[in-house]
Motif scaffolding. Sequence first.
Motif, PDB file in Angstrom:
ATOM      1  N   UNK A 285      58.921  -4.566  63.766  1.00 37.53           N
ATOM      2  CA  UNK A 285      59.410  -4.158  65.072  1.00 37.53           C
ATOM      3  C   UNK A 285      60.809  -3.559  64.929  1.00 37.53           C
ATOM      4  N   UNK A 286      61.005  -2.341  65.457  1.00 38.21           N
ATOM      5  CA  UNK A 286      60.043  -1.444  66.077  1.00 38.21           C
ATOM      6  C   UNK A 286      58.909  -1.083  65.112  1.00 38.21           C
ATOM      7  N   UNK A 287      57.824  -0.518  65.648  1.00 44.42           N
ATOM      8  CA  UNK A 287      56.651  -0.310  64.803  1.00 44.42           C
ATOM      9  C   UNK A 287      56.728   0.957  63.966  1.00 44.42           C
ATOM     10  N   UNK A 288      55.868   1.001  62.960  1.00 46.81           N
ATOM     11  CA  UNK A 288      55.667   2.225  62.188  1.00 46.81           C
ATOM     12  C   UNK A 288      54.902   3.197  63.075  1.00 46.81           C
ATOM     13  N   UNK A 289      55.460   4.372  63.269  1.00 45.67           N
ATOM     14  CA  UNK A 289      54.875   5.346  64.190  1.00 45.67           C
ATOM     15  C   UNK A 289      54.103   6.413  63.397  1.00 45.67           C
ATOM     16  N   UNK A 290      53.792   7.503  64.034  1.00 46.45           N
ATOM     17  CA  UNK A 290      52.892   8.482  63.456  1.00 46.45           C
ATOM     18  C   UNK A 290      53.514   9.348  62.375  1.00 46.45           C
ATOM     19  N   UNK A 291      52.655  10.102  61.713  1.00 52.87           N
ATOM     20  CA  UNK A 291      53.064  10.939  60.586  1.00 52.87           C
ATOM     21  C   UNK A 291      54.089  11.990  61.006  1.00 52.87           C
ATOM     22  N   UNK A 292      53.869  12.624  62.140  1.00 57.38           N
ATOM     23  CA  UNK A 292      54.818  13.647  62.610  1.00 57.38           C
ATOM     24  C   UNK A 292      56.184  13.028  62.878  1.00 57.38           C
ATOM     25  N   UNK A 293      56.204  11.850  63.499  1.00 57.10           N
ATOM     26  CA  UNK A 293      57.459  11.140  63.737  1.00 57.10           C
ATOM     27  C   UNK A 293      58.180  10.856  62.420  1.00 57.10           C
ATOM     28  N   UNK A 294      57.417  10.438  61.408  1.00 59.29           N
ATOM     29  CA  UNK A 294      58.005  10.156  60.096  1.00 59.29           C
ATOM     30  C   UNK A 294      58.719  11.390  59.551  1.00 59.29           C
ATOM     31  N   UNK A 295      58.094  12.555  59.665  1.00 61.97           N
ATOM     32  CA  UNK A 295      58.714  13.758  59.111  1.00 61.97           C
ATOM     33  C   UNK A 295      59.978  14.139  59.876  1.00 61.97           C
ATOM     34  N   UNK A 296      60.006  13.856  61.166  1.00 58.84           N
ATOM     35  CA  UNK A 296      61.235  14.103  61.925  1.00 58.84           C
ATOM     36  C   UNK A 296      62.353  13.139  61.497  1.00 58.84           C
ATOM     37  N   UNK A 297      61.992  11.905  61.137  1.00 60.69           N
ATOM     38  CA  UNK A 297      63.017  11.000  60.606  1.00 60.69           C
ATOM     39  C   UNK A 297      63.611  11.547  59.316  1.00 60.69           C
ATOM     40  N   UNK A 298      62.767  12.111  58.460  1.00 57.33           N
ATOM     41  CA  UNK A 298      63.288  12.751  57.250  1.00 57.33           C
ATOM     42  C   UNK A 298      64.236  13.900  57.604  1.00 57.33           C
ATOM     43  N   UNK A 299      63.919  14.638  58.657  1.00 56.08           N
ATOM     44  CA  UNK A 299      64.839  15.693  59.094  1.00 56.08           C
ATOM     45  C   UNK A 299      66.147  15.099  59.601  1.00 56.08           C
ATOM     46  N   UNK A 300      66.058  13.908  60.227  1.00 59.83           N
ATOM     47  CA  UNK A 300      67.281  13.233  60.655  1.00 59.83           C
ATOM     48  C   UNK A 300      68.172  12.851  59.490  1.00 59.83           C
ATOM     49  N   UNK A 301      67.571  12.463  58.376  1.00 65.50           N
ATOM     50  CA  UNK A 301      68.352  12.207  57.161  1.00 65.50           C
ATOM     51  C   UNK A 301      68.954  13.501  56.621  1.00 65.50           C
ATOM     52  N   UNK A 302      68.149  14.554  56.623  1.00 64.89           N
ATOM     53  CA  UNK A 302      68.647  15.825  56.098  1.00 64.89           C
ATOM     54  C   UNK A 302      69.830  16.336  56.923  1.00 64.89           C
ATOM     55  N   UNK A 303      69.750  16.151  58.238  1.00 65.67           N
ATOM     56  CA  UNK A 303      70.817  16.601  59.115  1.00 65.67           C
ATOM     57  C   UNK A 303      71.960  15.615  59.268  1.00 65.67           C
ATOM     58  N   UNK A 304      71.888  14.492  58.568  1.00 66.27           N
ATOM     59  CA  UNK A 304      72.916  13.447  58.575  1.00 66.27           C
ATOM     60  C   UNK A 304      73.136  12.837  59.954  1.00 66.27           C
ATOM     61  N   UNK A 305      72.081  12.834  60.770  1.00 69.64           N
ATOM     62  CA  UNK A 305      72.105  12.049  62.002  1.00 69.64           C
ATOM     63  C   UNK A 305      71.830  10.591  61.638  1.00 69.64           C
ATOM     64  N   UNK A 306      70.915  10.378  60.710  1.00 66.80           N
ATOM     65  CA  UNK A 306      70.678   9.060  60.134  1.00 66.80           C
ATOM     66  C   UNK A 306      71.530   8.954  58.882  1.00 66.80           C
ATOM     67  N   UNK A 307      72.359   7.908  58.821  1.00 68.80           N
ATOM     68  CA  UNK A 307      73.334   7.782  57.737  1.00 68.80           C
ATOM     69  C   UNK A 307      72.785   7.078  56.507  1.00 68.80           C
TER      70      UNK A 307
END
Length: 456
Positions: A285-307
């Motif tokens: 929790x929170x849950x593992x979400x869908x494949x498309x959501x996962x790829x957007x999280x990777x974009x968040x890492x690339x854009x340094x929104x996720x540290x």
Amino acid sequence: MLQAFRSQQVVTSDGIRPATILVEGDRIKAVVSHDGVPTESYRVHDFGEAAILPGLVDSHVHINDPGRADWEGFETATRAAAAGGYTLLVDMPLNCVPATTTVAALETKRAAAQGKCRIDWAAWGGVVHDNQGDIEALAAAGVRGFKCFLIHPGIDEFTMVTESQLRAALPHVARTGLPLLVHAELPGPIDRATDALADADWNCYSTYLQSRPDEAELAAIRRLLSLCHEYGFHLHIVHLSTSQALPELRAARSEGLPVSVETCPHYLHLSAETIPDGATLNKCAPPIRGRENREYLWQGLRGRIIDQVVTDHSPCPPAMKRQNEGNFSRAWGGIASLSIALPLMWTEASTRGFTLRDVVRWMAAEPARLAGCGANKGRIAAGYDADFVIFDPHREFIVNENKLHYRHPVSPYLGETLRGVIKATYLRGNAVFWEGEFPGEPRGREYAAKASRQTL
């Protein structure tokens, strides 16, 4: 003792290059050219093509000691972490008994850790409904920051906080200058979604996913950003799972709000589409979400929104995962991954064009910074602790129980082929993991020094 650690791939904040790391005692003296050992008095460790990374830092771990060491304890958690390349864990204040919400509870935890730790550790303090008066005392006693829940955390010893209770705590948190780590889900959207699923099949992963909607995270993050504007504290969003929050987090960062964000290997590796019904080892929790959501999280890492990327290592006795029932509503929510998080991340990151330098930033430098340890941990540079991971980025292995090393070797990753093998881990110049073994006595100690904090 003078030592030299040499490799064709030394990962520093400046890049990846052939280099030799000179170590004097337990600290790095200098990083020099590959052939730059100044005298014969140095003991040379040449690792050839294997990469030398700084020791990893995991700022989101549930060690559960004291009180629930049968779930996990300092001895087993730090052993698993050493095998995973970690040299510092920061322990969450819940799932242990007593919860780390007072100085007395912190001292009880310190006593439980004595003589058991393979690597270094530190503690977060807790913010609960009634401990506003303990917050500044906990900071003075050496916690690295604070954790709170906006929703019931799954155990009764650590209470969630309402907005009014959080407002009562925030002036104290702000005065400490320490971060507040928040489990950002609100109960309202979850209660409404769960009520609508009264007749659903809880053995289906899709039912559990629907019960923890994106809106629960989004609403919580919006409320927290508003409070961050108002009180000016360092807000840290733990285990972000919904990519829908990324635009608002990006905007907050652009405005200069002191906000940082983490996610976890399971959100970056797994996807809802591949989780079988009844596979409760995948519940978190929170849950593992869908494949498309996962790829957007990777974009968040690339854009340094996720540290940063941290494990949220949250183990329990296997029976609590209720694998025989396969019921997601009754199973404990948590995924343990300390020993294999680095290979998990490298397996995914290397296919997306990231380098080991990126992985080190996510899994070493930024978590160390969050915990106020960034002047000593998380980098290979002069003056830093001589904490290293020797990592072969090309070898593959199959995850089995012998690779896990924590107390209960259960995992949703069993049987998977991962890329990257941890050959050794050094803590302050001493090997604490070496080719599957744990040499020497436990050397870990608490990191509670009053280091000057780095600002966002």
